[in-house]
Structures are given as structure tokens and as C-alpha cells.
Design a protein around this motif. Structure first.
Motif, PDB file in Angstrom:
ATOM      1  N   GLY A 172      -1.100  16.940   2.790  1.00 29.50           N
ATOM      2  CA  GLY A 172       0.171  17.438   2.776  1.00 29.50           C
ATOM      3  C   GLY A 172       0.875  16.708   3.845  1.00 29.50           C
ATOM      4  O   GLY A 172       0.780  15.578   4.009  1.00 29.50           O
ATOM      5  N   GLU A 173       1.868  17.355   4.239  1.00 31.20           N
ATOM      6  CA  GLU A 173       2.906  16.802   5.255  1.00 31.20           C
ATOM      7  C   GLU A 173       2.268  16.220   6.600  1.00 31.20           C
ATOM      8  O   GLU A 173       2.887  15.298   7.109  1.00 31.20           O
ATOM      9  CB  GLU A 173       3.951  17.957   5.657  1.00 31.20           C
ATOM     10  N   GLY A 174       0.954  16.713   6.948  1.00 28.80           N
ATOM     11  CA  GLY A 174       0.580  16.213   8.169  1.00 28.80           C
ATOM     12  C   GLY A 174      -0.379  14.898   7.879  1.00 28.80           C
ATOM     13  O   GLY A 174      -0.587  14.086   8.737  1.00 28.80           O
ATOM     14  N   ALA A 175      -0.594  14.741   6.518  1.00 31.36           N
ATOM     15  CA  ALA A 175      -1.701  13.696   6.154  1.00 31.36           C
ATOM     16  C   ALA A 175      -1.051  12.240   6.484  1.00 31.36           C
ATOM     17  O   ALA A 175       0.155  11.843   6.321  1.00 31.36           O
ATOM     18  CB  ALA A 175      -2.221  13.929   4.722  1.00 31.36           C
ATOM     19  N   ARG A 176      -1.835  11.313   7.146  1.00 34.19           N
ATOM     20  CA  ARG A 176      -1.374   9.858   7.523  1.00 34.19           C
ATOM     21  C   ARG A 176      -0.009   9.874   8.131  1.00 34.19           C
ATOM     22  O   ARG A 176       0.314   8.791   8.305  1.00 34.19           O
ATOM     23  CB  ARG A 176      -1.445   9.135   6.234  1.00 34.19           C
ATOM     24  N   ALA A 177       0.142  10.940   9.005  1.00 32.03           N
ATOM     25  CA  ALA A 177       1.470  10.927   9.884  1.00 32.03           C
ATOM     26  C   ALA A 177       1.164  10.132  10.983  1.00 32.03           C
ATOM     27  O   ALA A 177       2.374   9.535  11.488  1.00 32.03           O
ATOM     28  CB  ALA A 177       1.864  12.385  10.209  1.00 32.03           C
ATOM     29  N   VAL A 178       0.207   9.972  11.426  1.00 33.86           N
ATOM     30  CA  VAL A 178      -0.137   8.859  12.509  1.00 33.86           C
ATOM     31  C   VAL A 178      -1.120   7.910  12.131  1.00 33.86           C
ATOM     32  O   VAL A 178      -2.266   8.194  11.703  1.00 33.86           O
ATOM     33  CB  VAL A 178      -0.956   9.880  13.692  1.00 33.86           C
ATOM     34  N   GLU A 179      -0.629   6.654  12.034  1.00 38.80           N
ATOM     35  CA  GLU A 179      -1.719   5.628  11.485  1.00 38.80           C
ATOM     36  C   GLU A 179      -2.968   5.478  12.212  1.00 38.80           C
ATOM     37  O   GLU A 179      -2.948   5.551  13.313  1.00 38.80           O
ATOM     38  CB  GLU A 179      -0.790   4.213  11.734  1.00 38.80           C
ATOM     39  N   GLY A 180      -3.715   5.422  11.351  1.00 35.22           N
ATOM     40  CA  GLY A 180      -5.161   5.168  11.805  1.00 35.22           C
ATOM     41  C   GLY A 180      -5.894   6.581  12.304  1.00 35.22           C
ATOM     42  O   GLY A 180      -6.977   6.626  12.782  1.00 35.22           O
ATOM     43  N   THR A 181      -5.140   7.732  12.091  1.00 38.53           N
ATOM     44  CA  THR A 181      -5.692   9.060  12.710  1.00 38.53           C
ATOM     45  C   THR A 181      -6.033   9.661  11.135  1.00 38.53           C
ATOM     46  O   THR A 181      -5.562   9.737  10.078  1.00 38.53           O
ATOM     47  CB  THR A 181      -4.800   9.897  13.269  1.00 38.53           C
ATOM     48  N   ALA A 182      -7.569  10.356  11.204  1.00 39.87           N
ATOM     49  CA  ALA A 182      -7.859  11.096   9.887  1.00 39.87           C
ATOM     50  C   ALA A 182      -9.015  12.375  10.414  1.00 39.87           C
ATOM     51  O   ALA A 182      -9.350  12.388  11.473  1.00 39.87           O
ATOM     52  CB  ALA A 182      -8.636  10.246   9.256  1.00 39.87           C
ATOM     53  N   LEU A 183      -8.861  13.249   9.780  1.00 35.96           N
ATOM     54  CA  LEU A 183      -9.533  14.472   9.961  1.00 35.96           C
ATOM     55  C   LEU A 183     -10.850  14.348   9.465  1.00 35.96           C
ATOM     56  O   LEU A 183     -11.120  14.240   8.391  1.00 35.96           O
ATOM     57  CB  LEU A 183      -9.040  15.773   9.343  1.00 35.96           C
ATOM     58  N   VAL A 184     -12.072  14.216  10.297  1.00 33.87           N
ATOM     59  CA  VAL A 184     -13.311  13.808   9.971  1.00 33.87           C
ATOM     60  C   VAL A 184     -13.919  15.149   9.403  1.00 33.87           C
ATOM     61  O   VAL A 184     -14.667  15.069   8.547  1.00 33.87           O
ATOM     62  CB  VAL A 184     -14.177  13.297  11.001  1.00 33.87           C
ATOM     63  N   GLY A 185     -13.958  16.167  10.163  1.00 34.73           N
ATOM     64  CA  GLY A 185     -14.529  17.619   9.450  1.00 34.73           C
ATOM     65  C   GLY A 185     -13.829  18.822  10.088  1.00 34.73           C
ATOM     66  O   GLY A 185     -13.249  18.699  11.121  1.00 34.73           O
ATOM     67  N   ALA A 186     -14.037  19.876   9.468  1.00 37.50           N
ATOM     68  CA  ALA A 186     -13.380  21.173  10.003  1.00 37.50           C
ATOM     69  C   ALA A 186     -14.464  22.070   9.705  1.00 37.50           C
ATOM     70  O   ALA A 186     -15.054  22.309   8.599  1.00 37.50           O
ATOM     71  CB  ALA A 186     -12.112  21.466   9.194  1.00 37.50           C
ATOM     72  N   TRP A 187     -14.936  22.940  10.888  1.00 37.64           N
ATOM     73  CA  TRP A 187     -15.898  23.890  11.002  1.00 37.64           C
ATOM     74  C   TRP A 187     -15.314  25.279  11.274  1.00 37.64           C
ATOM     75  O   TRP A 187     -14.461  25.445  12.001  1.00 37.64           O
ATOM     76  CB  TRP A 187     -17.001  23.368  11.798  1.00 37.64           C
ATOM     77  N   LYS A 188     -16.086  26.118  10.937  1.00 38.09           N
ATOM     78  CA  LYS A 188     -16.007  27.683  11.475  1.00 38.09           C
ATOM     79  C   LYS A 188     -17.213  28.021  12.160  1.00 38.09           C
ATOM     80  O   LYS A 188     -18.595  27.723  11.841  1.00 38.09           O
ATOM     81  CB  LYS A 188     -15.666  28.681  10.241  1.00 38.09           C
ATOM     82  N   GLY A 189     -16.869  28.608  13.320  1.00 35.15           N
ATOM     83  CA  GLY A 189     -18.138  29.006  14.126  1.00 35.15           C
ATOM     84  C   GLY A 189     -18.886  30.130  13.412  1.00 35.15           C
ATOM     85  O   GLY A 189     -18.324  31.032  12.756  1.00 35.15           O
ATOM     86  N   VAL A 190     -20.314  30.209  13.697  1.00 33.92           N
ATOM     87  CA  VAL A 190     -20.983  31.231  13.060  1.00 33.92           C
ATOM     88  C   VAL A 190     -22.029  31.707  14.145  1.00 33.92           C
ATOM     89  O   VAL A 190     -21.897  33.292  14.197  1.00 33.92           O
ATOM     90  CB  VAL A 190     -22.110  30.572  12.205  1.00 33.92           C
ATOM     91  N   LEU A 191     -22.447  31.137  15.048  1.00 32.53           N
ATOM     92  CA  LEU A 191     -23.019  31.748  16.201  1.00 32.53           C
ATOM     93  C   LEU A 191     -22.471  30.986  17.473  1.00 32.53           C
ATOM     94  O   LEU A 191     -22.361  29.818  17.486  1.00 32.53           O
ATOM     95  CB  LEU A 191     -24.665  31.320  16.363  1.00 32.53           C
ATOM     96  N   GLY A 192     -22.138  31.844  18.617  1.00 27.91           N
ATOM     97  CA  GLY A 192     -21.405  31.176  19.723  1.00 27.91           C
ATOM     98  C   GLY A 192     -20.375  32.288  19.596  1.00 27.91           C
ATOM     99  O   GLY A 192     -19.994  33.183  19.360  1.00 27.91           O
ATOM    100  N   PRO A 193     -19.023  31.311  20.349  1.00 29.10           N
ATOM    101  CA  PRO A 193     -17.704  31.805  20.519  1.00 29.10           C
ATOM    102  C   PRO A 193     -17.319  32.525  19.030  1.00 29.10           C
ATOM    103  O   PRO A 193     -17.274  31.951  18.076  1.00 29.10           O
ATOM    104  CB  PRO A 193     -16.907  30.975  20.900  1.00 29.10           C
ATOM    105  N   ALA A 194     -16.671  33.681  19.009  1.00 27.56           N
ATOM    106  CA  ALA A 194     -16.366  34.343  17.534  1.00 27.56           C
ATOM    107  C   ALA A 194     -14.793  33.852  17.452  1.00 27.56           C
ATOM    108  O   ALA A 194     -14.056  33.564  18.341  1.00 27.56           O
ATOM    109  CB  ALA A 194     -16.279  36.010  17.973  1.00 27.56           C
ATOM    110  N   SER A 195     -14.609  33.855  16.189  1.00 25.40           N
ATOM    111  CA  SER A 195     -13.292  33.459  15.544  1.00 25.40           C
ATOM    112  C   SER A 195     -12.662  32.151  15.940  1.00 25.40           C
ATOM    113  O   SER A 195     -11.655  31.936  16.288  1.00 25.40           O
ATOM    114  CB  SER A 195     -12.226  34.574  16.016  1.00 25.40           C
ATOM    115  N   THR A 196     -13.645  31.151  15.773  1.00 26.31           N
ATOM    116  CA  THR A 196     -13.326  29.906  16.425  1.00 26.31           C
ATOM    117  C   THR A 196     -13.506  28.869  15.184  1.00 26.31           C
ATOM    118  O   THR A 196     -14.429  29.241  14.319  1.00 26.31           O
ATOM    119  CB  THR A 196     -14.442  29.397  17.619  1.00 26.31           C
ATOM    120  N   ALA A 197     -12.716  27.819  15.236  1.00 24.51           N
ATOM    121  CA  ALA A 197     -12.907  26.609  14.374  1.00 24.51           C
ATOM    122  C   ALA A 197     -12.889  25.427  15.212  1.00 24.51           C
ATOM    123  O   ALA A 197     -12.256  25.365  16.325  1.00 24.51           O
ATOM    124  CB  ALA A 197     -11.337  26.739  13.489  1.00 24.51           C
TER     125      ALA A 197
END
Length: 246
Positions: A172-197
């Protein structure tokens, strides 16, 4: 005469056994289709040992990656001093347990690496993550620098807000807004700190971290994490020679 009586089984026992077999089959199928799990490990190294630690890692880390897949191995430049960060991929927690058991019995790994670096570690931390549902890794080619963004979220609906945030970053609106920047991966925490991404970005250069922050702070309300954000932390991390992601 019914077949189960002929062979000395009750009908109730037969039904129970069939039910157990079907349940086992379903469990096996679920395990087979299980999504991979990811372990985020952060080691703090004594400052006067960092150079030696990285040199030894360059020489001997192939002994570790012979056992399982490392996604990336980085040193922290800003956001955590004298730290190394690595992310490991496993088929399941059972697979991880198997790998850890094999490592414990790998004499070369222990003698040539672990026994030599253990005294260089000041602290070790780890947490378990899974990919955010509906997302996948977008592994980049070429070289760059990376940013590890960790956020703690709160309030009802934060999972949905996180998905909208990732969608905006990639499509969407944030995609490719910064040249050469890309989101490699997005994770949710399972074990460790709670409610984290945890979000891993790849940039062409370190100044892109600053530019990205401005873009993310200006996202529309339905794509923003701000209403759910309890705390956040970002690290500028640089790929080490042993890292598959450069």
C-alpha cells in the motif's frame, strides 16, 4: 456372528481403536503441514573479545550451519552495543530439539567453536517466532544493511492492525516509499516476550532507517500501529560474512 466377536474384540473396542487411529492420522497430517518456527538469538559479547569472536565465527560457523538453516547473522551497529543477532529456521520445535541434541554430540562443533567462544559471551537471549499469518519471507538479493524492529502491542484487534501495517509496508501507501528499502519478514512472538512482533527490513544504506521512520509515522490510521503500540525498539544490524542475507 459379527466379525469383532469372531476375533475376540468388542464393538466398543473396535470403534475406540478406529477413532484413535483416525486421531493419530489427523495429528500426523497436522504435524506434516506445520508452519516453520524461527528462533531469534541475541548474544552480547565482551567488548575486548568481539574481534576474536567474529574471526572464529568466520572460520568455524559452517560446523553449526551443517545442522540447520540460519536465515541471517548480523552484528549490531546502533540499538545494542557489542551484540550479534541471528535468526534460525526450523520445521518445528521437535526439529529444533533434534538439532540441539545432535549439536550436543558434535565433538568438532564443541571443541573447535563452542568451548572457545563460550567465555566471550556476556549474555544470551532467545525467543521463538512464527511468520505473521498470511505473510511470507521476501528474501532480498544483493547487499545492504538491515534493521530489526521489535514492537510490543496491546489492546483488542492488534493482530489485525499488525497485518494491515505489513500490507501497507509491502503493497500500500508505505510500499517502496524509501528507495531500496523492503520488508524481509514479519513475525509474531510465540515464546519469550508476550504480544510482540518482529520485523526485519533491508536498506540500501543506514540513512534509509531515518527516512523509513518518517514514512511509517505518516501511515493512515487504519494501517498504523500507533494506537496499539506499548513499546518499540529498532536496531541497525550489519550482515557478518557467514550470513546468507548480505
Amino acid at each position: 456372528m459379527a466379525l469383532w466377536r469372531t476375533i475376540g474384540l468388542s464393538s466398543r473396542g473396535t470403534v475406540a481403536r478406529c477413532s484413535l487411529q483416525n486421531s493419530s492420522t489427523r495429528s500426523l497430517s497436522a504435524a506434516t503441514n506445520q508452519e516453520p518456527v524461527y528462533e531469534l538469538r541475541t548474544y552480547t559479547v565482551y567488548p575486548d573479545k568481539m574481534r576474536e569472536y567474529l574471526s572464529l565465527t568466520s572460520e568455524e560457523f559452517h560446523l553449526r550451519t551443517a545442522h540447520s538453516k540460519v536465515l541471517g547473522f548480523w552484528t549490531s551497529e546502533i540499538g545494542g552495543l557489542n551484540q550479534v543477532v541471528h535468526i534460525w529456521e526450523y520445521e518445528s520445535l521437535a526439529h529444533r530439539s533434534t538439532v540441539r541434541a545432535k549439536l550436543a554430540g558434535d565433538k568438532e562443533w564443541i571443541s573447535r567453536y563452542v568451548s572457545r567462544v563460550a567465555g566471550m559471551w556476556q549474555q544470551q537471549d532467545n525467543s521463538l517466532m512464527t511468520l505473521l499469518p498470511g505473510t511470507s519471507l521476501a528474501l532480498p538479493s544483493g547487499t545492504g544493511v538491515y534493521e530489526l524492529q521489535t514492537v510490543t502491542l496491546q489492546g483488542a484487534g492488534w493482530s489485525g492492525a499488525l497485518r494491515n501495517y505489513v500490507r501497507a509496508c509491502r503493497e500500500g501507501e508505505g510500499a517502496r516509499a524509501v528507495e531500496g528499502t523492503a520488508l524481509v519478514g514479519a513475525w509474531k512472538g510465540v515464546l519469550g516476550p508476550a504480544s510482540t512482533a518482529v520485523l526485519l527490513w533491508r536498506h540500501q544504506g543506514p540513512d534509509s532507517c531515518v527516512a523509513l521512520r518518517g514514512v511509517l509515522e505518516s501511515l493512515a490510521e487504519d494501517s498504523s500501529l500507533t494506537p496499539h503500540l506499548r513499546s518499540g525498539h529498532s536496531k541497525l544490524i550489519l550482515p557478518h560474512a557467514v550470513s546468507p542475507l548480505q
